[in-house]
Write a protein that holds these residues in place. Structure first.
Motif, short mmCIF file in Angstrom:
data_model
loop_
_atom_site.label_atom_id
_atom_site.label_comp_id
_atom_site.label_asym_id
_atom_site.label_seq_id
_atom_site.Cartn_x
_atom_site.Cartn_y
_atom_site.Cartn_z
N LEU A 119 -2.71 2.95 -7.64
CA LEU A 119 -3.61 2.91 -6.49
C LEU A 119 -2.85 2.69 -5.19
O LEU A 119 -3.13 3.35 -4.17
N LEU A 120 -1.89 1.78 -5.22
CA LEU A 120 -1.08 1.54 -4.02
C LEU A 120 -0.27 2.78 -3.65
O LEU A 120 -0.09 3.09 -2.47
N ASN A 121 0.19 3.50 -4.65
CA ASN A 121 0.98 4.70 -4.41
C ASN A 121 0.17 5.81 -3.76
O ASN A 121 0.72 6.67 -3.06
N GLU A 122 -1.14 5.76 -3.97
CA GLU A 122 -2.01 6.80 -3.41
C GLU A 122 -2.46 6.47 -1.99
O GLU A 122 -3.03 7.33 -1.32
N LEU A 123 -2.23 5.24 -1.53
CA LEU A 123 -2.65 4.86 -0.18
C LEU A 123 -1.80 5.57 0.86
O LEU A 123 -0.57 5.62 0.75
N LYS A 124 -2.43 6.11 1.86
CA LYS A 124 -1.72 6.81 2.93
C LYS A 124 -1.30 5.86 4.05
O LYS A 124 -0.33 6.10 4.75
N SER A 129 -1.15 -0.82 2.78
CA SER A 129 -0.54 -0.95 1.45
C SER A 129 0.32 -2.21 1.37
O SER A 129 0.28 -2.94 0.37
N LYS A 130 1.11 -2.48 2.40
CA LYS A 130 1.97 -3.66 2.40
C LYS A 130 1.14 -4.95 2.44
O LYS A 130 1.50 -5.94 1.80
N ARG A 226 -5.47 15.52 -7.07
CA ARG A 226 -4.76 14.24 -7.12
C ARG A 226 -4.85 13.61 -8.50
O ARG A 226 -3.88 13.04 -9.00
N TRP A 227 -6.01 13.70 -9.15
CA TRP A 227 -6.17 13.09 -10.47
C TRP A 227 -5.27 13.78 -11.50
O TRP A 227 -4.59 13.13 -12.30
N LYS A 228 -5.23 15.12 -11.49
CA LYS A 228 -4.38 15.84 -12.44
C LYS A 228 -2.90 15.61 -12.16
O LYS A 228 -2.08 15.58 -13.09
N GLN A 229 -2.56 15.44 -10.89
CA GLN A 229 -1.16 15.13 -10.56
C GLN A 229 -0.75 13.78 -11.12
O GLN A 229 0.35 13.61 -11.64
N VAL A 230 -1.67 12.80 -11.03
CA VAL A 230 -1.39 11.48 -11.59
C VAL A 230 -1.24 11.57 -13.10
O VAL A 230 -0.33 10.98 -13.69
N TRP A 231 -2.12 12.33 -13.74
CA TRP A 231 -2.15 12.38 -15.19
C TRP A 231 -0.98 13.18 -15.77
O TRP A 231 -0.40 12.82 -16.80
#
Length: 324
Positions: A119-124, A129-130, A226-231
């Motif tokens: 989830l943090l990795n997906e934050l723009k 995020s920090k 995005r979901w398929k990229q994560v998976w």
């Protein structure tokens, strides 16, 4: 002249792979002396505080009393302490509770840092995020005594969690949730996730930085969202790290820290809260049964080693990742 040149020529350097073990170590030390100096404190720590105390396990097989020499063969009782534990009325209870709490922590707690890191990795927004990372790290650096005090306050009779549970009808009366044996495991697992999820996610955040970005570009070209990229990209990229961390966790499958347990439990919830580590604490320090508690602790460690060996073997068969 030719003979002299040949005789004074240096001997060919033996390839590293063909050297015996001790010569490999010597060559490594000679090549990187600073690195080996840096690791010396770690080696000293394990020798002094992990391996040296192992000789104390001898009292598991004796009838030890304070002041007696540890290596006292005159008080040898063999496996009597182990037999006493296996035949005691507490054996089934503490073993079941240890497995229940440990497996619940693994099943519900182990995936949480991975999900949080994803989830943090997906934050723009890098700043947001920090901030989220900093907030999630804080419980890890708070004293466990303070953490348990907060937990007792939250689930106490006047705590907001207890009030919510009571209003939903899960508690018969307004009282501390720690008074209910059925509530101890959920409280322990949820509080453990809250305490460790942020700090444990650091490993996975570091692993995410090593995923090849070109794979994301190729997945985008192929129409993956995005979901398929994560998976299909992110998770396979950090899978070796996930497996390694899971194997390390399985090596402590039978280890439930007694500190948090004894700070939260009470005799009325021993039915679900008493684990091997807390049982060892009471037997050894409160009841002065030193040999008996040492035998119980040794049994716990042996089971941990067996579980680790089995898990590592299964991982090496199913995947290309293993601890050795």
């Amino acid at each position: 002249m030719v003979t002299k040149a040949v005789s004074t020529a240096q001997k060919p350097r033996v390839p590293y792979e063909q050297l015996p073990f001790y010569k490999k170590i010597a060559r490594d030390i000679k090549g990187s002396p600073i690195l080996y100096l840096m690791v010396l404190p770690v080696i000293a720590f394990y020798i002094l505080f992990r391996y040296k105390p192992m000789y104390g396990l001898f009292i598991s097989f004796t009838d030890y009393y304070p002041g007696a020499p540890i290596l006292d063969f005159d008080s040898w009782v063999g496996f009597r302490n182990f037999t006493d534990f296996f035949t005691s009325k507490d054996f089934g209870r503490v073993l079941k509770n240890t497995l229940t709490i440990s497996l619940s922590t693994i099943i519900f707690g182990f995936p949480m840092p991975i999900i949080f890191a994803l989830l943090l990795n997906e934050l723009k927004n890098a700043r947001f995020s920090k901030v989220m990372q900093t907030i999630s790290y804080l419980p890890h650096f708070i004293s466990l005594v303070v953490i348990c005090g907060l937990i007792r306050t939250f689930v106490g009779a006047d705590g907001f969690i207890a009030q919510i549970i009571s209003s939903l009808g899960f508690a018969e009366e307004k009282a501390s949730l720690l008074n209910y044996a059925s509530m101890f495991v959920p409280i322990y697992v949820v509080s453990d996730i809250w305490q460790t999820v942020g700090y444990s996610s650091i490993v996975y955040l570091a692993a995410l930085t090593g995923v090849n970005q070109e794979l994301y570009e190729a997945a985008t070209v192929d129409g993956a969202g995005r979901w398929k990229q994560v998976w299909h990209v992110t998770l396979p990229g950090i899978l070796p790290t996930i497996i390694t961390m899971l194997l390390l966790r399985m090596g402590n499958a039978m280890t439930v820290g007694y500190e948090k347990i004894i700070l939260l439990y009470s005799p009325q919830v021993y039915e679900t809260a008493d684990v091997i580590s807390s049982y060892v604490y009471r037997s050894g320090l409160q009841q002065a049964r030193f040999s008996y508690s040492a035998a119980v602790g040794l049994f716990n460690s042996v089971i941990n080693v067996i579980i680790l060996l089995i898990s590592n073997k299964i991982s090496s068969k199913l995947t290309d990742t293993a601890l050795w």
